[in-house]
Design a protein around this motif. Sequence first.
Motif, PDB file in Angstrom:
ATOM      1  N   UNK A  50       0.963  -1.247   0.126  1.00 52.29           N
ATOM      2  CA  UNK A  50      -0.208  -0.140  -0.049  1.00 52.29           C
ATOM      3  C   UNK A  50       0.962   1.320   0.130  1.00 52.29           C
ATOM      4  N   UNK A  51       0.303   2.239  -0.823  1.00 55.10           N
ATOM      5  CA  UNK A  51       0.942   3.541  -0.835  1.00 55.10           C
ATOM      6  C   UNK A  51       0.844   4.243   0.587  1.00 55.10           C
ATOM      7  N   UNK A  52       1.968   4.619   1.178  1.00 55.32           N
ATOM      8  CA  UNK A  52       1.999   5.455   2.265  1.00 55.32           C
ATOM      9  C   UNK A  52       2.179   4.593   3.715  1.00 55.32           C
ATOM     10  N   UNK A  53       2.398   3.108   3.153  1.00 53.75           N
ATOM     11  CA  UNK A  53       2.692   2.334   4.509  1.00 53.75           C
ATOM     12  C   UNK A  53       4.169   2.452   4.877  1.00 53.75           C
ATOM     13  N   UNK A  54       4.332   2.372   6.146  1.00 52.30           N
ATOM     14  CA  UNK A  54       5.893   2.707   6.721  1.00 52.30           C
ATOM     15  C   UNK A  54       6.754   1.576   6.492  1.00 52.30           C
ATOM     16  N   UNK A  55       8.072   2.078   6.085  1.00 54.82           N
ATOM     17  CA  UNK A  55       8.980   1.009   5.740  1.00 54.82           C
ATOM     18  C   UNK A  55      10.245   0.966   6.844  1.00 54.82           C
ATOM     19  N   UNK A  56      10.102   1.794   7.936  1.00 54.76           N
ATOM     20  CA  UNK A  56      11.192   1.738   8.695  1.00 54.76           C
ATOM     21  C   UNK A  56      10.742   2.215  10.022  1.00 54.76           C
ATOM     22  N   UNK A  57      11.284   1.982  11.321  1.00 50.45           N
ATOM     23  CA  UNK A  57      11.016   2.565  12.631  1.00 50.45           C
ATOM     24  C   UNK A  57      11.054   4.231  12.574  1.00 50.45           C
ATOM     25  N   UNK A  58      11.770   4.652  11.590  1.00 54.29           N
ATOM     26  CA  UNK A  58      11.858   6.126  11.668  1.00 54.29           C
ATOM     27  C   UNK A  58      10.603   6.561  10.955  1.00 54.29           C
ATOM     28  N   UNK A  59       9.710   5.959  10.614  1.00 59.63           N
ATOM     29  CA  UNK A  59       8.538   6.376   9.958  1.00 59.63           C
ATOM     30  C   UNK A  59       8.586   6.967   8.411  1.00 59.63           C
ATOM     31  N   UNK A  60       9.458   6.222   7.853  1.00 64.74           N
ATOM     32  CA  UNK A  60       9.625   6.677   6.178  1.00 64.74           C
ATOM     33  C   UNK A  60       8.145   5.800   5.554  1.00 64.74           C
ATOM     34  N   UNK A  61       7.838   6.411   4.331  1.00 61.78           N
ATOM     35  CA  UNK A  61       6.535   5.910   3.883  1.00 61.78           C
ATOM     36  C   UNK A  61       7.072   5.589   2.441  1.00 61.78           C
ATOM     37  N   UNK A  62       6.053   4.562   1.988  1.00 62.62           N
ATOM     38  CA  UNK A  62       6.265   3.897   0.666  1.00 62.62           C
ATOM     39  C   UNK A  62       5.347   5.106  -0.548  1.00 62.62           C
ATOM     40  N   UNK A  63       6.199   5.782  -1.079  1.00 66.11           N
ATOM     41  CA  UNK A  63       5.574   6.587  -1.946  1.00 66.11           C
ATOM     42  C   UNK A  63       4.490   6.203  -3.087  1.00 66.11           C
ATOM     43  N   UNK A  64       4.774   4.898  -3.677  1.00 65.51           N
ATOM     44  CA  UNK A  64       3.884   4.228  -4.736  1.00 65.51           C
ATOM     45  C   UNK A  64       3.895   2.998  -4.229  1.00 65.51           C
ATOM     46  N   UNK A  65       2.508   2.548  -4.145  1.00 63.42           N
ATOM     47  CA  UNK A  65       2.364   1.024  -3.793  1.00 63.42           C
ATOM     48  C   UNK A  65       2.414   0.259  -5.224  1.00 63.42           C
ATOM     49  N   UNK A  66       2.003  -1.180  -4.810  1.00 66.46           N
ATOM     50  CA  UNK A  66       1.906  -2.056  -5.689  1.00 66.46           C
ATOM     51  C   UNK A  66       0.294  -2.592  -5.710  1.00 66.46           C
ATOM     52  N   UNK A  67      -0.327  -2.265  -6.838  1.00 70.06           N
ATOM     53  CA  UNK A  67      -1.783  -2.793  -7.022  1.00 70.06           C
ATOM     54  C   UNK A  67      -2.100  -3.265  -8.408  1.00 70.06           C
ATOM     55  N   UNK A  68      -2.540  -4.562  -8.278  1.00 64.48           N
ATOM     56  CA  UNK A  68      -2.895  -5.199  -9.541  1.00 64.48           C
ATOM     57  C   UNK A  68      -4.380  -5.470  -9.919  1.00 64.48           C
ATOM     58  N   UNK A  69      -4.770  -4.825 -11.011  1.00 69.86           N
ATOM     59  CA  UNK A  69      -6.200  -4.636 -11.202  1.00 69.86           C
ATOM     60  C   UNK A  69      -6.657  -6.292 -11.667  1.00 69.86           C
ATOM     61  N   UNK A  70      -8.183  -6.236 -11.460  1.00 71.10           N
ATOM     62  CA  UNK A  70      -8.778  -7.645 -12.042  1.00 71.10           C
ATOM     63  C   UNK A  70      -9.592  -7.652 -13.385  1.00 71.10           C
ATOM     64  N   UNK A  71      -9.420  -6.564 -13.928  1.00 72.30           N
ATOM     65  CA  UNK A  71      -9.905  -6.548 -15.271  1.00 72.30           C
ATOM     66  C   UNK A  71     -10.992  -5.362 -15.642  1.00 72.30           C
ATOM     67  N   UNK A  72     -11.780  -5.577 -16.302  1.00 65.92           N
ATOM     68  CA  UNK A  72     -12.820  -4.596 -16.416  1.00 65.92           C
ATOM     69  C   UNK A  72     -14.118  -4.985 -16.960  1.00 65.92           C
ATOM     70  N   UNK A  73     -15.273  -4.219 -16.704  1.00 70.02           N
ATOM     71  CA  UNK A  73     -16.663  -4.418 -16.791  1.00 70.02           C
ATOM     72  C   UNK A  73     -17.319  -3.566 -17.535  1.00 70.02           C
ATOM     73  N   UNK A  74     -18.472  -3.966 -18.157  1.00 74.42           N
ATOM     74  CA  UNK A  74     -19.517  -2.926 -18.947  1.00 74.42           C
ATOM     75  C   UNK A  74     -20.175  -2.262 -17.775  1.00 74.42           C
ATOM     76  N   UNK A  75     -20.050  -0.985 -17.577  1.00 69.93           N
ATOM     77  CA  UNK A  75     -20.743  -0.068 -16.390  1.00 69.93           C
ATOM     78  C   UNK A  75     -22.303   0.295 -17.114  1.00 69.93           C
TER      79      UNK A  75
END
Length: 261
Positions: A50-75
Motif C-alpha cells: 500500500x502507498x503510504x505504508x511505513x518501511x522503517x522504525x523512523x516512519x519513512x513511507x512508501x511513495x508508490x504502492x503495488x496494485x494489480x487490477x482484476x480487469x474491466x466490466x461494462x458499466x
Amino acid sequence: MQALYIASSGMAAQERNVEVISNNIANMRTTGYKRQRAEFQDLLYQSFRRAGSTTSATGTEVPVGIEIGSGVKTAATPRVMSQGDVAPTEKELDIAIRGEGFFAVSLPDGRTGYTRDGSFERDSSGQLVNVDGYTIQPGIVIPSTANSVSIAPDGTVEAYLNNSTTPTTLGQLQIARFANKAGLESIGNNMFVETGASGPAQSGTPNSDGMGDLLQAYLESSNVNSVTEIADLIAAQRAYEMNARVITGADEMLQATTQMR
C-alpha cells in the motif's frame, strides 16, 4: 495466472461493445432512433504494497504502492439523445420534434410510452395513432370529412370540414420531457417508458417553456453517424485482438513453466 482472467474480461467487454455498435449500425435508418455507447469501469484491485505504508522504525513511507487490477466490466450503455437530422416526407401526418420532447403514446398494458417517431396515421374511427395503432395523447380525432389537415409548430391541429372555407381546430398535441432523458427505458418499437432514473414526465405545449417545436410533413432520422460507428468498431476489434494476444502470451508462459518442472 491472473492475466488470463484479466484479458478474458477485456474480451468480454469488447464483445459487448461490438454488440452495442452493431445495434447502432442496424438502426441507422430507424426513425427517431438514439444511438447507444458502451461505458466501462475497472474492477477491484489486489494490493501487494500500500502507498503510504511505513518501511522503517523512523516512519519513512512508501511513495508508490503495488496494485494489480482484476480487469474491466461494462458499466452502462447510455443513449445519446442528440437531435437527429430532420427530413421532409410530404406526408401530412408525419411530425418531427425539433428540440426537446417526446410524443406520449397510450400502450395496450395501460402504461404511457414516449417516442420521437412521429410517423402517425388515422385509424378506422379517425383517431390519431402510431404505426402500431396506439393512440397518441391527448386523443385527437380527424373526421373523414376533414381536408388539408394542418399541424402548427405549437401542436395545434386544424382542418377544413365539409368543404368549409374556415379551418376547424381539432385539438392540440402535447409533448413531454424528462429531467434525465438518458434514464428512460427502451422497450422496442421506437418506444421508451419512464423510470425512477428519468424522473416523471413533464408535459407541455410544443414551442414553449423550453419544449421543442413541431414540423409537419417531416420525420427525425436516426442520430447514428456511420463514420463514428465504423471507427469505434475498428477500435473495439483491435482491443479484442490485443486481449486475445495477452491470453496467448500468458498460455505460452504457463507452458514454459510446466516444461521447466
